[in-house]
Design a protein around this motif. Structure first.
Motif, PDB file in Angstrom:
ATOM      1  N   ALA A  85    -121.299 -28.776  14.398  1.00  0.00           N
ATOM      2  CA  ALA A  85    -120.437 -29.106  13.255  1.00  0.00           C
ATOM      3  C   ALA A  85    -121.059 -30.211  12.406  1.00  0.00           C
ATOM      4  O   ALA A  85    -121.034 -30.150  11.174  1.00  0.00           O
ATOM      5  CB  ALA A  85    -119.047 -29.520  13.741  1.00  0.00           C
ATOM      6  N   PHE A  86    -121.634 -31.193  13.061  1.00  0.00           N
ATOM      7  CA  PHE A  86    -122.280 -32.291  12.334  1.00  0.00           C
ATOM      8  C   PHE A  86    -123.473 -31.769  11.528  1.00  0.00           C
ATOM      9  O   PHE A  86    -123.632 -32.096  10.355  1.00  0.00           O
ATOM     10  CB  PHE A  86    -122.728 -33.384  13.310  1.00  0.00           C
ATOM     11  N   ARG A  87    -124.288 -30.943  12.155  1.00  0.00           N
ATOM     12  CA  ARG A  87    -125.472 -30.412  11.461  1.00  0.00           C
ATOM     13  C   ARG A  87    -125.099 -29.498  10.291  1.00  0.00           C
ATOM     14  O   ARG A  87    -125.847 -29.384   9.331  1.00  0.00           O
ATOM     15  CB  ARG A  87    -126.382 -29.688  12.451  1.00  0.00           C
ATOM     16  N   LEU A  88    -123.930 -28.873  10.396  1.00  0.00           N
ATOM     17  CA  LEU A  88    -123.423 -28.054   9.293  1.00  0.00           C
ATOM     18  C   LEU A  88    -122.686 -28.888   8.251  1.00  0.00           C
ATOM     19  O   LEU A  88    -122.147 -28.357   7.288  1.00  0.00           O
ATOM     20  CB  LEU A  88    -122.491 -26.960   9.835  1.00  0.00           C
ATOM     21  N   LYS A  89    -122.640 -30.211   8.499  1.00  0.00           N
ATOM     22  CA  LYS A  89    -121.978 -31.162   7.603  1.00  0.00           C
ATOM     23  C   LYS A  89    -120.461 -30.971   7.535  1.00  0.00           C
ATOM     24  O   LYS A  89    -119.829 -31.205   6.513  1.00  0.00           O
ATOM     25  CB  LYS A  89    -122.604 -31.139   6.214  1.00  0.00           C
ATOM     26  N   TYR A  90    -119.888 -30.544   8.662  1.00  0.00           N
ATOM     27  CA  TYR A  90    -118.438 -30.387   8.761  1.00  0.00           C
ATOM     28  C   TYR A  90    -117.764 -31.682   9.221  1.00  0.00           C
ATOM     29  O   TYR A  90    -116.546 -31.791   9.154  1.00  0.00           O
ATOM     30  CB  TYR A  90    -118.068 -29.283   9.742  1.00  0.00           C
ATOM     31  N   CYS A  91    -118.562 -32.626   9.749  1.00  0.00           N
ATOM     32  CA  CYS A  91    -117.998 -33.913  10.185  1.00  0.00           C
ATOM     33  C   CYS A  91    -119.010 -35.023   9.879  1.00  0.00           C
ATOM     34  O   CYS A  91    -120.186 -34.760   9.640  1.00  0.00           O
ATOM     35  CB  CYS A  91    -117.607 -33.888  11.656  1.00  0.00           C
ATOM     36  N   THR A  92    -118.525 -36.239   9.909  1.00  0.00           N
ATOM     37  CA  THR A  92    -119.342 -37.406   9.569  1.00  0.00           C
ATOM     38  C   THR A  92    -120.061 -37.957  10.794  1.00  0.00           C
ATOM     39  O   THR A  92    -119.742 -37.603  11.941  1.00  0.00           O
ATOM     40  CB  THR A  92    -118.462 -38.521   8.987  1.00  0.00           C
ATOM     41  N   ASP A  93    -121.005 -38.856  10.530  1.00  0.00           N
ATOM     42  CA  ASP A  93    -121.697 -39.578  11.611  1.00  0.00           C
ATOM     43  C   ASP A  93    -120.683 -40.293  12.505  1.00  0.00           C
ATOM     44  O   ASP A  93    -120.801 -40.265  13.726  1.00  0.00           O
ATOM     45  CB  ASP A  93    -122.648 -40.648  11.049  1.00  0.00           C
ATOM     46  N   ASP A  94    -119.720 -40.949  11.877  1.00  0.00           N
ATOM     47  CA  ASP A  94    -118.719 -41.710  12.633  1.00  0.00           C
ATOM     48  C   ASP A  94    -117.887 -40.806  13.538  1.00  0.00           C
ATOM     49  O   ASP A  94    -117.609 -41.157  14.685  1.00  0.00           O
ATOM     50  CB  ASP A  94    -117.794 -42.486  11.693  1.00  0.00           C
ATOM     51  N   GLU A  95    -117.489 -39.653  13.022  1.00  0.00           N
ATOM     52  CA  GLU A  95    -116.698 -38.709  13.836  1.00  0.00           C
ATOM     53  C   GLU A  95    -117.524 -38.180  14.999  1.00  0.00           C
ATOM     54  O   GLU A  95    -117.034 -38.092  16.131  1.00  0.00           O
ATOM     55  CB  GLU A  95    -116.187 -37.562  12.968  1.00  0.00           C
ATOM     56  N   LEU A  96    -118.775 -37.847  14.714  1.00  0.00           N
ATOM     57  CA  LEU A  96    -119.672 -37.383  15.774  1.00  0.00           C
ATOM     58  C   LEU A  96    -119.824 -38.455  16.846  1.00  0.00           C
ATOM     59  O   LEU A  96    -119.649 -38.173  18.043  1.00  0.00           O
ATOM     60  CB  LEU A  96    -121.044 -37.033  15.184  1.00  0.00           C
ATOM     61  N   ASP A  97    -120.123 -39.681  16.439  1.00  0.00           N
ATOM     62  CA  ASP A  97    -120.317 -40.774  17.394  1.00  0.00           C
ATOM     63  C   ASP A  97    -119.063 -41.051  18.215  1.00  0.00           C
ATOM     64  O   ASP A  97    -119.141 -41.272  19.425  1.00  0.00           O
ATOM     65  CB  ASP A  97    -120.739 -42.061  16.679  1.00  0.00           C
ATOM     66  N   LYS A  98    -117.920 -41.038  17.566  1.00  0.00           N
ATOM     67  CA  LYS A  98    -116.652 -41.306  18.248  1.00  0.00           C
ATOM     68  C   LYS A  98    -116.409 -40.261  19.349  1.00  0.00           C
ATOM     69  O   LYS A  98    -116.072 -40.604  20.481  1.00  0.00           O
ATOM     70  CB  LYS A  98    -115.505 -41.296  17.243  1.00  0.00           C
ATOM     71  N   ILE A  99    -116.597 -38.992  19.008  1.00  0.00           N
ATOM     72  CA  ILE A  99    -116.350 -37.925  19.983  1.00  0.00           C
ATOM     73  C   ILE A  99    -117.399 -37.954  21.085  1.00  0.00           C
ATOM     74  O   ILE A  99    -117.065 -37.846  22.276  1.00  0.00           O
ATOM     75  CB  ILE A  99    -116.286 -36.547  19.283  1.00  0.00           C
ATOM     76  N   LEU A 100    -118.671 -38.127  20.737  1.00  0.00           N
ATOM     77  CA  LEU A 100    -119.710 -38.137  21.765  1.00  0.00           C
ATOM     78  C   LEU A 100    -119.597 -39.348  22.690  1.00  0.00           C
ATOM     79  O   LEU A 100    -119.846 -39.230  23.894  1.00  0.00           O
ATOM     80  CB  LEU A 100    -121.102 -38.066  21.123  1.00  0.00           C
ATOM     81  N   THR A 101    -119.212 -40.489  22.140  1.00  0.00           N
ATOM     82  CA  THR A 101    -119.009 -41.680  22.980  1.00  0.00           C
ATOM     83  C   THR A 101    -117.869 -41.447  23.966  1.00  0.00           C
ATOM     84  O   THR A 101    -117.980 -41.756  25.157  1.00  0.00           O
ATOM     85  CB  THR A 101    -118.721 -42.920  22.103  1.00  0.00           C
ATOM     86  N   HIS A 102    -116.794 -40.878  23.477  1.00  0.00           N
ATOM     87  CA  HIS A 102    -115.653 -40.586  24.357  1.00  0.00           C
ATOM     88  C   HIS A 102    -116.036 -39.521  25.383  1.00  0.00           C
ATOM     89  O   HIS A 102    -115.654 -39.614  26.557  1.00  0.00           O
ATOM     90  CB  HIS A 102    -114.439 -40.142  23.542  1.00  0.00           C
ATOM     91  N   ALA A 103    -116.798 -38.532  24.958  1.00  0.00           N
ATOM     92  CA  ALA A 103    -117.235 -37.467  25.861  1.00  0.00           C
ATOM     93  C   ALA A 103    -118.113 -38.019  26.979  1.00  0.00           C
ATOM     94  O   ALA A 103    -117.992 -37.604  28.144  1.00  0.00           O
ATOM     95  CB  ALA A 103    -117.977 -36.383  25.090  1.00  0.00           C
ATOM     96  N   THR A 104    -118.974 -38.972  26.664  1.00  0.00           N
ATOM     97  CA  THR A 104    -119.831 -39.596  27.674  1.00  0.00           C
ATOM     98  C   THR A 104    -118.990 -40.333  28.709  1.00  0.00           C
ATOM     99  O   THR A 104    -119.217 -40.223  29.917  1.00  0.00           O
ATOM    100  CB  THR A 104    -120.841 -40.555  27.012  1.00  0.00           C
ATOM    101  N   SER A 105    -118.005 -41.060  28.234  1.00  0.00           N
ATOM    102  CA  SER A 105    -117.092 -41.766  29.142  1.00  0.00           C
ATOM    103  C   SER A 105    -116.327 -40.778  30.027  1.00  0.00           C
ATOM    104  O   SER A 105    -116.194 -40.982  31.237  1.00  0.00           O
ATOM    105  CB  SER A 105    -116.114 -42.612  28.321  1.00  0.00           C
ATOM    106  N   LEU A 106    -115.843 -39.714  29.435  1.00  0.00           N
ATOM    107  CA  LEU A 106    -115.105 -38.694  30.174  1.00  0.00           C
ATOM    108  C   LEU A 106    -116.000 -38.014  31.203  1.00  0.00           C
ATOM    109  O   LEU A 106    -115.576 -37.749  32.334  1.00  0.00           O
ATOM    110  CB  LEU A 106    -114.507 -37.675  29.199  1.00  0.00           C
ATOM    111  N   ALA A 107    -117.242 -37.747  30.854  1.00  0.00           N
ATOM    112  CA  ALA A 107    -118.187 -37.134  31.787  1.00  0.00           C
ATOM    113  C   ALA A 107    -118.388 -38.024  33.012  1.00  0.00           C
ATOM    114  O   ALA A 107    -118.433 -37.529  34.156  1.00  0.00           O
ATOM    115  CB  ALA A 107    -119.524 -36.872  31.097  1.00  0.00           C
ATOM    116  N   LYS A 108    -118.484 -39.325  32.794  1.00  0.00           N
ATOM    117  CA  LYS A 108    -118.638 -40.270  33.907  1.00  0.00           C
ATOM    118  C   LYS A 108    -117.397 -40.263  34.800  1.00  0.00           C
ATOM    119  O   LYS A 108    -117.497 -40.329  36.021  1.00  0.00           O
ATOM    120  CB  LYS A 108    -118.905 -41.679  33.376  1.00  0.00           C
ATOM    121  N   GLN A 109    -116.225 -40.183  34.185  1.00  0.00           N
ATOM    122  CA  GLN A 109    -114.983 -40.133  34.963  1.00  0.00           C
ATOM    123  C   GLN A 109    -114.911 -38.858  35.801  1.00  0.00           C
ATOM    124  O   GLN A 109    -114.515 -38.896  36.976  1.00  0.00           O
ATOM    125  CB  GLN A 109    -113.780 -40.206  34.033  1.00  0.00           C
ATOM    126  N   LEU A 110    -115.280 -37.730  35.203  1.00  0.00           N
ATOM    127  CA  LEU A 110    -115.280 -36.462  35.938  1.00  0.00           C
ATOM    128  C   LEU A 110    -116.268 -36.509  37.094  1.00  0.00           C
ATOM    129  O   LEU A 110    -115.964 -36.067  38.211  1.00  0.00           O
ATOM    130  CB  LEU A 110    -115.620 -35.295  35.002  1.00  0.00           C
TER     131      LEU A 110
END
Length: 121
Positions: A85-110
């Motif tokens: 979605a980011f590469r297609l310019k459907y979301c911003t850098d900030d949105e990408l970073d926010k989701i990926l940062t949260h995803a990394t945290s969630l991956a560690k919890q799992l």
């Protein structure tokens, strides 16, 4: 804190937060993506807390671990799809970073939950 329900699990709560982020971000995807990337990323995101909940209610640790594995795979899907979605310019850098940062945290919890369950076997 005593765990009475899957709702008490921080990992489940974190999964729900990710779903909310994905829905908010994908809301701005082009209308032509409603049956494509929008639908796919939302289904993958919803799958994460759903599988955590389902696994938690299963009778055996083996089944629980299986559902956590599915949740981890769905998380990888979300990470991949938000990158697309980011590469297609459907979301911003900030949105990408926010989701990926949260995803990394969630991956560690799992990962931690899976390790804890495996050590109980």
């Amino acid at each position: 804190m005593e765990i009475k329900s899957y709702r008490d699990l921080r990992v489940w709560q974190s999964g729900i937060e990710l779903v909310m982020m994905v829905y908010e971000t994908s809301e701005q995807f082009p209308a032509r993506e409603i049956y494509g990337l929008t639908s796919q990323i939302r289904r993958a995101a919803v799958s994460i807390p759903s599988n955590i909940a389902e696994g938690h209610t299963r009778e055996s640790t083996k089944e629980y671990l299986h559902h956590l594995s599915i949740a981890q795979a769905s998380l990888a899907e979300v990470e991949t799809q938000i990158e697309i979605a980011f590469r297609l310019k459907y979301c911003t850098d900030d949105e990408l970073d926010k989701i990926l940062t949260h995803a990394t945290s969630l991956a560690k919890q799992l990962y931690s939950l899976r390790n804890a369950l495996q050590s109980k076997k």
